[in-house]
Structure formats: structure tokens, C-alpha cells
Design an enzyme around this catalytic site. Sequence first.
Site, short mmCIF file in Angstrom:
data_model
loop_
_atom_site.label_atom_id
_atom_site.label_comp_id
_atom_site.label_asym_id
_atom_site.label_seq_id
_atom_site.Cartn_x
_atom_site.Cartn_y
_atom_site.Cartn_z
NE ARG A 73 -3.34 -2.53 0.08
CZ ARG A 73 -2.71 -3.49 -0.61
NH1 ARG A 73 -1.70 -3.20 -1.41
NH2 ARG A 73 -3.11 -4.71 -0.54
CD GLU A 133 -5.89 1.82 2.58
OE1 GLU A 133 -5.80 0.65 2.98
OE2 GLU A 133 -6.71 2.19 1.73
CB SER A 183 -8.72 -0.99 4.93
OG SER A 183 -9.26 -2.23 4.52
C1 FAD Z 1 -15.54 0.54 -0.20
C2 FAD Z 1 -14.07 0.71 -0.47
C3 FAD Z 1 -13.28 -0.41 -0.68
C4 FAD Z 1 -11.91 -0.28 -0.93
N1 FAD Z 1 -11.17 -1.40 -1.13
C5 FAD Z 1 -9.84 -1.29 -1.37
C6 FAD Z 1 -9.05 -2.47 -1.57
O1 FAD Z 1 -9.54 -3.59 -1.56
N2 FAD Z 1 -7.73 -2.31 -1.80
C7 FAD Z 1 -7.14 -1.07 -1.86
O2 FAD Z 1 -5.92 -1.02 -2.08
N3 FAD Z 1 -7.86 0.05 -1.68
C8 FAD Z 1 -9.19 -0.03 -1.43
N4 FAD Z 1 -9.93 1.11 -1.23
C9 FAD Z 1 -9.27 2.43 -1.26
C10 FAD Z 1 -9.41 3.17 -2.61
O3 FAD Z 1 -10.52 2.73 -3.34
C11 FAD Z 1 -8.17 3.03 -3.48
O4 FAD Z 1 -7.04 3.52 -2.81
C12 FAD Z 1 -8.33 3.77 -4.81
O5 FAD Z 1 -7.24 3.49 -5.66
C13 FAD Z 1 -8.45 5.28 -4.65
O6 FAD Z 1 -8.81 5.81 -5.91
P1 FAD Z 1 -9.48 7.23 -6.06
O7 FAD Z 1 -9.47 7.58 -7.49
O8 FAD Z 1 -10.78 7.26 -5.38
O9 FAD Z 1 -8.42 8.14 -5.29
P2 FAD Z 1 -8.71 9.45 -4.42
O10 FAD Z 1 -9.40 9.08 -3.15
O11 FAD Z 1 -9.33 10.51 -5.24
O12 FAD Z 1 -7.20 9.86 -4.06
C14 FAD Z 1 -6.43 9.05 -3.19
C15 FAD Z 1 -5.01 9.63 -3.12
O13 FAD Z 1 -4.36 9.46 -4.37
C16 FAD Z 1 -4.02 10.75 -4.93
N5 FAD Z 1 -4.29 10.66 -6.37
C17 FAD Z 1 -5.45 10.27 -6.97
N6 FAD Z 1 -5.29 10.29 -8.29
C18 FAD Z 1 -4.03 10.70 -8.53
C19 FAD Z 1 -3.27 10.94 -9.72
N7 FAD Z 1 -3.80 10.77 -10.95
N8 FAD Z 1 -1.97 11.39 -9.60
C20 FAD Z 1 -1.44 11.60 -8.37
N9 FAD Z 1 -2.12 11.39 -7.21
C21 FAD Z 1 -3.39 10.95 -7.30
C22 FAD Z 1 -4.91 11.76 -4.23
O14 FAD Z 1 -4.33 13.04 -4.22
C23 FAD Z 1 -5.00 11.15 -2.84
O15 FAD Z 1 -3.84 11.43 -2.10
C24 FAD Z 1 -11.31 1.01 -0.98
C25 FAD Z 1 -12.11 2.14 -0.75
C26 FAD Z 1 -13.48 1.99 -0.50
C27 FAD Z 1 -14.32 3.21 -0.28
#
Ligand code: FAD
Length: 349
Positions: free
Chosen positions: A164, A343, A237
Amino acid sequence: MADLEIQRDVPLAPLTTLELGGPARFFARVVGTDTLVEALRWGRERGVPVAVLGGGSNLIVPDEGYEGLVVHIAIGDIAFHADGRVEVGAGVPWEVVVGGAVTRGWAGLECLTGIPGSTGATPIQNVGAYGQDVSEVIESVVAIRRDTLELEELTPTACDFGYRDSMFKRHPDRYIVSGVRFALRPDGPGTVRHAELEERVVPGASLSEIRNAILDLRRKKSMVIDPDDPNRCSAGSFFLNPVVSSAEADRVAAFAVSEGLAPDLGAVPRYPTPSGKVKLAAGWLVEKSGIAKGTRRGAVGVSSNHALALVHHGGGTTTELLAFADEVRSRVEDRFGIRLQREPRAPRR
Ligand SMILES: Cc1cc2nc3c(=O)[nH]c(=O)nc-3n(C[C@H](O)[C@H](O)[C@H](O)COP(=O)(O)OP(=O)(O)OC[C@H]3O[C@@H](n4cnc5c(N)ncnc54)[C@H](O)[C@@H]3O)c2cc1C
């Protein structure tokens, strides 16, 4: 010339899965790398910090909001090449990529189904689930360097992926991801290396069977976004699974048995990692610290289906959520001497 449109005082809560936090002072939705560069230049010329928003599923927005420019990444190109390579714009919803791969019979992403958010965020914390990490199939990450505004293609070594974790997460001031290139395995076998999955699929299961089994497991844990689920407002998480020395893991296990928290040492979840360290299960530690699933503190609490997911039930604040997270962290530390790491992150300052 890129078409940059700057909006003001845009509420961020509806753009996050926790549905918490205040507005962005400035906000821009970018659909191409040229507009992204324009946005970075706009911020630089005015001395305004720039934060990145994807699907908002791993982000904690402070109640006071973000006193800068939030760039919402909506770069949406996707190309599947016959040899298993896939080129994906950072704004493409992750499930579109997983679904496209599984439908074609291309292995490598099937266990990562159901993770909300955008493709560009997957390398940031090297998303993983059910025995797969996305870094296993990342060929390169295409990103804009914040200081030079140049596009670069980064190898997995340069991304320095960990559990992670990645260089992007450790240094959010360096790059913004505009696209990801994957190398999948056409007709390759699916990955079945997680105990819960092994119980549900037969050896040689198809990618679709693996994907469906995982979606089913995730639904039961409220780990997919479902508008009808009372646990739906979470960031997944909330804490990382602690990775500790084997001596420390043995100490925790012996303590748990001596306190009657586990019948024997084998009942304490411990997973060896390639580094020789041992991963403990943060959700197990939370529950055994006396914080049961479904615990509530006003508008926030623990999911009734997953001990590691903190949820917002509506009408709450980020301050309340973080206070509850501190309570959970203190309880685990007081009981087991293990300090949990959060996280999801706040937007970069
Ligand atoms: C119900 C649920 C289940 C989940 N299950 C998992 C799982 O099984 N495994 C897991 O690893 N994660 C899980 N997650 C966490 C999350 O979905 C992941 O980390 C996902 O990749 C985040 O994507 P996002 O586009 O929503 O990022 P955001 O929430 O919009 O951003 C997250 C971080 O990444 C940065 N970021 C986003 N896009 C970029 C980019 N293009 N360039 C640079 N920085 C960027 C943002 O600035 C921020 O710091 C879960 C979340 C939820 C709500």
C-alpha cells in the site's frame, strides 16, 4: 491551448465516498494532460497549492476544506492491445479496466475487482486485494512532473512500490499520474492465492468466476460501493495491516493467548511477507481491543460488516471521524503495543 476552467468554492464532500469535508477554494476538472499542465501552471503563477482528486475513495477532506486548487482528474482514454498491454488514462474508473480485462480473458487484475476509484490512483498506494497487488502488472506509469511540467514514463523500479505504498504516496509533491500502462496475461490463469478465495472457487476457475466470487465476498464486507448499504460511506480499510518483525508478531500472539483473546497461537492471524517480516491483521487487533463491528460514536463508527472500515452515517464531520480514529488507534496501542497507521490521506498542502 488547453481549455482550463477554474471554479470557486466547490463542495468536496459529494466527491468523496466518506461524504465529509469542506469546499475547495479553487476547482478544475481536467480531461487531458495539456489541461492538467495548464492547471499546474495556473497554481504556480499564483502561489496556489494544487491537490489531486480521483474518485475520492481514499481521501479525507478537512472540515475547513482545501485552501488551494483541487484538480479532478478525468483523463478518460483506454486502449486494449492484442498482446495484453493496456494503456489507460488516469481518470478511467478502475472497474472499467478490470471488467475489460476479465471479459477478454486477460489475467492479472481479476482479484482487484470492486475497488472503487480511478485508474490513476491505483499506483499511488499500490492497490491490492485477495492476493494481488496492482504493481505486479504495471509496465509503466505516465506522469507529469510538478517542477518541470514535463511528461515522464516511470518504470516500476522508479515507482518503488511497497505494501500500500509507492514513491508517489511518499512524495506527493513530485508527480501527478496521467496514465498507467499494464502488461496483462492473455489466456493466463487467474490468481487464487488467498484463503477466502480458495474456499470459494475450484482449481482452474475462470477469471469471471474469480471476479464474481470476490465481488460476492466484498459485498458481504461492505467493500463495494452500494447506495443501499448502510455502511456505504467509508474509505475502505481505514488502517494499514501492521508489518512487524517475527519476534514482535510472536509477542502479540503470545499476549493474545495469555489474555484469552485467542484459543491458541495458530488462531492469531499472522502472514509472512517476502521481506521476512510478518503482517498482522489490523481488523482483528481492532476487534480484540474491544471495538466491535457496528460500534458508533454519534455520526461515525465502525462498519457493521468490517472491523477495519470507519463509516460516516450522515450529518457528521471530519473532526468527529478523526477523533474516533484516534480512539481506535489508542485502544489498539494500549492493548497490543502496536501503533496503527492510517491508510487514507488528507489532500496535499
Ligand atoms: C468501499 C471501499 C473499498 C476499498 N477497497 C480497497 C481495496 O480492496 N484495496 C485497496 O488497495 N484500496 C481499497 N480502497 C481504497 C481506494 O478505493 C483506493 O485507494 C483507490 O485506488 C483510490 O482511488 P481514487 O481515485 O478514489 O483516489 P482518491 O481518493 O481521489 O485519491 C487518493 C489519493 O491518491 C491521490 N491521487 C489520486 N489520483 C491521482 C493521480 N492521478 N496522480 C497523483 N495522485 C493521485 C490523491 O491526491 C489522494 O492522495 C477502498 C475504498 C473503498 C471506499
